[in-house]
Design an enzyme around this catalytic site. Sequence first.
Site, PDB file in Angstrom:
ATOM      1  CG  ASN A 114      -1.939  -1.179   1.127  1.00 55.27           C
ATOM      2  OD1 ASN A 114      -2.023  -1.856   0.099  1.00 55.27           O
ATOM      3  ND2 ASN A 114      -2.668  -1.421   2.204  1.00 55.27           N
ATOM      4  CB  THR A 159     -15.620  39.491 -30.681  1.00 51.46           C
ATOM      5  OG1 THR A 159     -16.333  40.400 -31.513  1.00 51.46           O
ATOM      6  CG2 THR A 159     -14.407  40.189 -30.088  1.00 51.46           C
ATOM      7  CG  HIS A 160     -19.724  37.608 -31.061  1.00 50.48           C
ATOM      8  ND1 HIS A 160     -20.594  37.175 -30.091  1.00 50.48           N
ATOM      9  CD2 HIS A 160     -19.240  38.816 -30.638  1.00 50.48           C
ATOM     10  CE1 HIS A 160     -20.668  38.103 -29.135  1.00 50.48           C
ATOM     11  NE2 HIS A 160     -19.841  39.091 -29.438  1.00 50.48           N
ATOM     12  CE  LYS A 287     -10.882  17.671 -47.689  1.00 49.28           C
ATOM     13  NZ  LYS A 287     -11.862  16.721 -47.156  1.00 49.28           N
ATOM     14  CG  ASN A 289      -8.306  15.955 -44.931  1.00 52.85           C
ATOM     15  OD1 ASN A 289      -8.900  16.873 -45.492  1.00 52.85           O
ATOM     16  ND2 ASN A 289      -8.481  14.676 -45.246  1.00 52.85           N
ATOM     17  CD  GLU A 294      -9.349  17.204 -39.138  1.00 51.03           C
ATOM     18  OE1 GLU A 294     -10.517  16.842 -39.300  1.00 51.03           O
ATOM     19  OE2 GLU A 294      -8.442  16.982 -39.960  1.00 51.03           O
ATOM     20  CE1 TYR A 321      -4.214   0.306  -2.767  1.00 52.94           C
ATOM     21  CE2 TYR A 321      -5.289  -1.651  -1.917  1.00 52.94           C
ATOM     22  CZ  TYR A 321      -4.713  -0.960  -2.960  1.00 52.94           C
ATOM     23  OH  TYR A 321      -4.637  -1.541  -4.199  1.00 52.94           O
ATOM     24  CD  GLN A 326      -4.867  -3.804  -9.206  1.00 44.19           C
ATOM     25  OE1 GLN A 326      -4.207  -4.236  -8.260  1.00 44.19           O
ATOM     26  NE2 GLN A 326      -5.537  -4.607 -10.006  1.00 44.19           N
ATOM     27  CE  LYS A 329      -1.000   1.185  -9.649  1.00 48.02           C
ATOM     28  NZ  LYS A 329      -2.304   1.163  -8.906  1.00 48.02           N
TER      29      LYS A 329
END
Length: 463
Positions: A114, A159-160, A287, A289, A294, A321, A326, A329
């Site tokens: 522990n 803004t906006h 394309k 990307n 993203e 404990y 456990q 993790k």
Amino acid sequence: MSNKTNQQWGGRFNEPTDAFVARFTASVEFDQRMYLQDIRGSIAHAKMLTAAGVLTEAERDDILRGLEEIRGEIERGEFEWSVALEDVHMNIEAALTAKIGITGKKLHTGRSRNDQVATDIRLYVRDEIDLILAEITRLQEGMLQVAERENATVMPGFTHLQTAQPVTFGHHLMAWFEMLSRDFGRFADCRERTNIMPLGAAALAGTTYPIQRQMTTELLGFAAPAENSLDAVSDRDFAIEFCAAASVLLMHLTRMSEELVLWTSAQFDFINLPDRFCTGSSIMPQKKNPDVPELVRGKSGRVYGHLMSLLTLMKSQPLAYNKDNQEDKEPLFDAIDTVKGCLRAFADMVPAIEPKKENMREAALRGFSTATDLADYLVRKGMPFRDAHEVVGKSVAYGIEQSKDLGEMTLAELQQFSDTIEQDVFEVLTLDGSVAARDHIGGTAPKQVLAAIERAKEKLAAR
Ligand code: ARG
């Protein structure tokens, strides 16, 4: 993985652990990544037991030699991890006993898994925070480099998400820099509360051996021993705080990602991201990307999730404990991996951003971004701000009708709305005049951006 039976607690048991239960309760598949911290903790513990007169120097030296050998085996991929031995701690201890015999069985004197696991995770998180702090700094250095180069590059400020006033690209990057400075502070702060030494708490109540907690604290580079043994074995606040700091960082990275995605679109077309940070489409040949931003934007989801997992994991747990712990993790480790991956991608990518200055300038020219400057001009000539707002509003309405920006109108056209307007108005209607006029700490004037960069460099140098 092998399936040796677990003899660590065999004394009290009449039958072996059910095979499924052994797998179900095991953590070795994911906690073996803390092997180095586990060995460091054991070395410190063995040295301390020797100073306390519990182990002889010869026993200590056998233990240290055995642990070093085990470390080498793990690093070379030769170590055989066993699910039946449940976790990293018992795997290493069993291997030590197999190697050095009966002395190996003495290592666990005055210690429990522990306090051992609490120590290992704290060491692990502390090591990872140090890497993360260095990576945040590397990303910030990249931002400074681009900001310095682009201190006077004009772009629309929003803004906006509507064109508001011109700003410089350098100023925009320095806004990102500020977000990351706060993230640095949050991780550094989390490190302080992580850096507390649990060993000596043993299972929950402390131990009857004459242990020297100050010694293990110093050997392991902790700031102080944990004050309370019950708290020491059960506290996982630092893991929650880590995930909270990680969540805010990821939130910031999603904001930057979103802007990069927008800016690379044909509609904005403000920047180019080098091909190495992008991918193509399997069906649409045209394309390119912006996958990296993203994906970073998407990865925020799992980190926020891990924060919720850990909060829920700890909720209502009685002292001290519990096996629940456990489950700390996997979310924690995944949060660490995700943060490091996203930071690395950003630190590599940001210095490679190629601004398309002409497009940025064009966009700033299009959206009446100097309207506030015209209003401020009228105020300087004695008009009350509300009236100036009205005059400029009418000028903008005329401009929309005529498809002309304010700077493109003739003096006569502007004077339709107020005869206060004179020839000198054109100085404030230019983009460069507009940004240069915001000349105070925190403003977008290139001079101020450069001054902010200088202060930022000093801050980084002082880290
Ligand atoms: N594998 C355990 C964990 O990760 C180690 C501590 C187990 N202690 C216990 N008494 N079962 O938390």
